[in-house]
Design a protein around this motif. Structure first.
Motif, PDB file in Angstrom:
ATOM      1  N   GLU A  57       0.826  -1.047  -0.074  1.00  0.00           N
ATOM      2  CA  GLU A  57       0.023   0.016  -0.170  1.00  0.00           C
ATOM      3  C   GLU A  57       0.911   1.419   0.159  1.00  0.00           C
ATOM      4  O   GLU A  57       0.655   2.136  -0.469  1.00  0.00           O
ATOM      5  CB  GLU A  57      -1.008  -0.007   1.244  1.00  0.00           C
ATOM      6  N   MET A  58       1.943   1.366   0.718  1.00  0.00           N
ATOM      7  CA  MET A  58       2.993   2.327   0.630  1.00  0.00           C
ATOM      8  C   MET A  58       3.444   2.692  -0.869  1.00  0.00           C
ATOM      9  O   MET A  58       3.495   3.684  -1.225  1.00  0.00           O
ATOM     10  CB  MET A  58       4.078   2.274   1.484  1.00  0.00           C
ATOM     11  N   TYR A  59       3.769   1.567  -1.359  1.00  0.00           N
ATOM     12  CA  TYR A  59       4.408   1.809  -2.630  1.00  0.00           C
ATOM     13  C   TYR A  59       3.150   2.182  -3.686  1.00  0.00           C
ATOM     14  O   TYR A  59       3.384   3.239  -4.417  1.00  0.00           O
ATOM     15  CB  TYR A  59       4.662   0.306  -3.294  1.00  0.00           C
ATOM     16  N   ALA A  60       2.130   1.813  -3.511  1.00  0.00           N
ATOM     17  CA  ALA A  60       0.940   2.159  -4.285  1.00  0.00           C
ATOM     18  C   ALA A  60       0.570   3.572  -3.955  1.00  0.00           C
ATOM     19  O   ALA A  60       0.240   4.480  -5.299  1.00  0.00           O
ATOM     20  CB  ALA A  60      -0.276   1.365  -4.130  1.00  0.00           C
ATOM     21  N   GLN A  61       0.648   4.117  -2.739  1.00  0.00           N
ATOM     22  CA  GLN A  61       0.111   5.464  -2.350  1.00  0.00           C
ATOM     23  C   GLN A  61       1.039   6.526  -3.020  1.00  0.00           C
ATOM     24  O   GLN A  61       0.861   7.547  -3.423  1.00  0.00           O
ATOM     25  CB  GLN A  61      -0.180   5.722  -0.921  1.00  0.00           C
ATOM     26  N   VAL A  62       2.379   6.163  -2.740  1.00  0.00           N
ATOM     27  CA  VAL A  62       3.407   7.214  -3.237  1.00  0.00           C
ATOM     28  C   VAL A  62       3.544   7.217  -4.752  1.00  0.00           C
ATOM     29  O   VAL A  62       3.499   8.292  -5.281  1.00  0.00           O
ATOM     30  CB  VAL A  62       4.951   6.616  -2.678  1.00  0.00           C
ATOM     31  N   LEU A  63       3.086   6.379  -5.428  1.00  0.00           N
ATOM     32  CA  LEU A  63       2.933   6.362  -6.979  1.00  0.00           C
ATOM     33  C   LEU A  63       1.836   6.990  -7.481  1.00  0.00           C
ATOM     34  O   LEU A  63       1.756   7.930  -7.959  1.00  0.00           O
ATOM     35  CB  LEU A  63       2.857   4.964  -7.436  1.00  0.00           C
ATOM     36  N   GLU A  64       0.568   6.838  -6.896  1.00  0.00           N
ATOM     37  CA  GLU A  64      -0.517   7.507  -6.863  1.00  0.00           C
ATOM     38  C   GLU A  64      -0.369   8.989  -6.824  1.00  0.00           C
ATOM     39  O   GLU A  64      -0.646   9.878  -7.633  1.00  0.00           O
ATOM     40  CB  GLU A  64      -1.665   7.059  -6.095  1.00  0.00           C
ATOM     41  N   ASP A  65       0.336   9.506  -5.574  1.00  0.00           N
ATOM     42  CA  ASP A  65       0.541  10.955  -5.324  1.00  0.00           C
ATOM     43  C   ASP A  65       1.315  11.426  -6.405  1.00  0.00           C
ATOM     44  O   ASP A  65       1.377  12.702  -6.525  1.00  0.00           O
ATOM     45  CB  ASP A  65       1.175  10.897  -3.883  1.00  0.00           C
ATOM     46  N   ALA A  66       2.112  10.431  -7.156  1.00  0.00           N
ATOM     47  CA  ALA A  66       3.008  10.984  -8.148  1.00  0.00           C
ATOM     48  C   ALA A  66       2.380  11.040  -9.533  1.00  0.00           C
ATOM     49  O   ALA A  66       2.779  11.563 -10.474  1.00  0.00           O
ATOM     50  CB  ALA A  66       4.308  10.210  -8.010  1.00  0.00           C
ATOM     51  N   ALA A  67       0.976  10.869  -9.538  1.00  0.00           N
ATOM     52  CA  ALA A  67       0.141  10.734 -10.592  1.00  0.00           C
ATOM     53  C   ALA A  67       0.283   9.379 -11.603  1.00  0.00           C
ATOM     54  O   ALA A  67      -0.188   9.505 -12.453  1.00  0.00           O
ATOM     55  CB  ALA A  67       0.462  12.104 -11.479  1.00  0.00           C
ATOM     56  N   TYR A  68       0.708   8.335 -10.960  1.00  0.00           N
ATOM     57  CA  TYR A  68       0.559   7.086 -11.752  1.00  0.00           C
ATOM     58  C   TYR A  68      -0.894   6.451 -11.709  1.00  0.00           C
ATOM     59  O   TYR A  68      -1.492   6.614 -10.370  1.00  0.00           O
ATOM     60  CB  TYR A  68       1.515   6.247 -11.258  1.00  0.00           C
ATOM     61  N   GLU A  69      -1.519   5.919 -12.506  1.00  0.00           N
ATOM     62  CA  GLU A  69      -2.759   4.950 -12.210  1.00  0.00           C
ATOM     63  C   GLU A  69      -2.232   3.774 -11.431  1.00  0.00           C
ATOM     64  O   GLU A  69      -1.276   2.839 -12.210  1.00  0.00           O
ATOM     65  CB  GLU A  69      -3.412   4.494 -13.543  1.00  0.00           C
ATOM     66  N   VAL A  70      -2.755   3.253 -10.297  1.00  0.00           N
ATOM     67  CA  VAL A  70      -2.425   2.211  -9.758  1.00  0.00           C
ATOM     68  C   VAL A  70      -3.380   1.168  -9.467  1.00  0.00           C
ATOM     69  O   VAL A  70      -4.479   1.470  -8.827  1.00  0.00           O
ATOM     70  CB  VAL A  70      -1.560   2.596  -8.240  1.00  0.00           C
TER      71      VAL A  70
END
Length: 312
Positions: A57-70
């Protein structure tokens, strides 16, 4: 093998739909875009136990925060499901554990308590499979044999409470081990206990991966010995006994992101390495306890942690 995400064609159509939907929005709009730059979609995977889900979830959320679709696939049964899914491209990245992953890929490999030695052996094996190992966290989560204080006294072969794994050797044939279903094949599990300690349990009960089924079975006396994880928050909360790995069976198991090389770029590398740098044994044990004992949602726990660390 279960289906983790749509086909390549489906993913392409989704990307087109998202791009179309983003038209007319401002730069902060959705669709995985910042300033009109499409970053694409990533699928994060995890095996279904608290720690793996929290870190994923940490990985997913920092990626989403950087505007990736996760997309998330965080309830996989085991590494035997996760690794083929990464190889096939159904999953793009996941938190892994150094020595266990090494022995999964090469059962005859030499392991070590030194994470850098393990990484040096593991990295070329992953490269052959199109995967890249990013920076390891300080946190290392090894297998731990756990018993209750009552069992420590009742099964003692010496009169002193059982405290070390080697203490089980004379009495294990009267005990039931509860562990993940794949334990009979894993080198750090039943084969390792036999090889290093001469331990042969009288019975084996396949349960979950260090999760609530194993905890309940030990608490209810359905098993005598549980295979849990050293960073589990449940152990101290229950007052249970972690048996010392006195002959050094377990090796370096530092939490480490594994990413399909095809999707990896400098930004993803930086984001995931920043997460790894924050994870210590003490902190991950605390986070695990919030999920395992407090019943909190892994996503909520991950969000609060990342916010506290300044990563969101």
């Amino acid at each position: 093998m279960r289906s983790f995400r749509s086909s390549v064609l489906g993913a392409s159509l989704l990307a087109l739909a998202l791009t179309a939907a983003a038209c007319g929005q401002d730069e902060a709009g959705g669709g995985g875009q910042v300033g009109g730059e499409e970053k694409g979609s990533l699928t994060v995977g995890a095996v279904a136990f608290a720690e793996n889900q929290i870190v994923a979830e940490m990985y997913a959320q920092v990626l989403e925060d950087a505007a990736y679709e996760v997309e998330r696939q965080l309830t996989l049964d085991s590494r035997e499901v996760l690794q083929p899914a990464i190889e096939s491209g159904e999953i793009d990245l996941a938190p892994e554990y150094l020595s266990s992953l090494l022995l999964f890929l090469d059962p005859d490999a030499e392991t070590s308590g030194d994470p850098e030695e393990v990484r040096a052996t593991l990295e070329p094996l992953l490269e052959e499979k199109g995967q890249t190992l990013l920076e390891s966290a300080p946190a290392s989560d090894t297998n731990a044999l756990v018993i209750t204080p009552v069992t420590a006294n009742d099964f003692s072969p010496t009169g002193s409470p059982i405290a070390k794994t080697s203490d089980l050797a004379p009495v294990a044939d009267r005990m039931t081990l509860g562990a993940p279903p794949e334990c009979p094949e894993r080198p750090f599990c039943i084969p390792g206990f036999k090889r290093v300690y001469g331990i042969e349990f009288g019975d084996f009960k396949p349960l979950d991966v260090g999760g609530p089924l194993t905890v309940e079975a030990l608490e209810q006396g359905e098993i005598d010995v549980a295979l849990l994880f050293s960073t589990s928050g449940v152990i101290a909360d229950k007052g249970w006994v972690v048996l010392e790995d006195d002959k050094g069976l377990q090796a370096a198991e530092h939490i480490t992101p594994v990413v399909r090389t095809e999707v990896l770029d400098e930004e993803i590398t930086t984001l995931l390495n920043e997460v790894s740098a924050t994870l210590t044994d003490e902190l991950i044990t605390e986070l695990n306890g919030r999920v395992e004992i407090g019943g909190e949602d892994p996503a909520t726990v991950a969000t609060e942690f990342l916010t506290d660390q300044g990563l969101l």
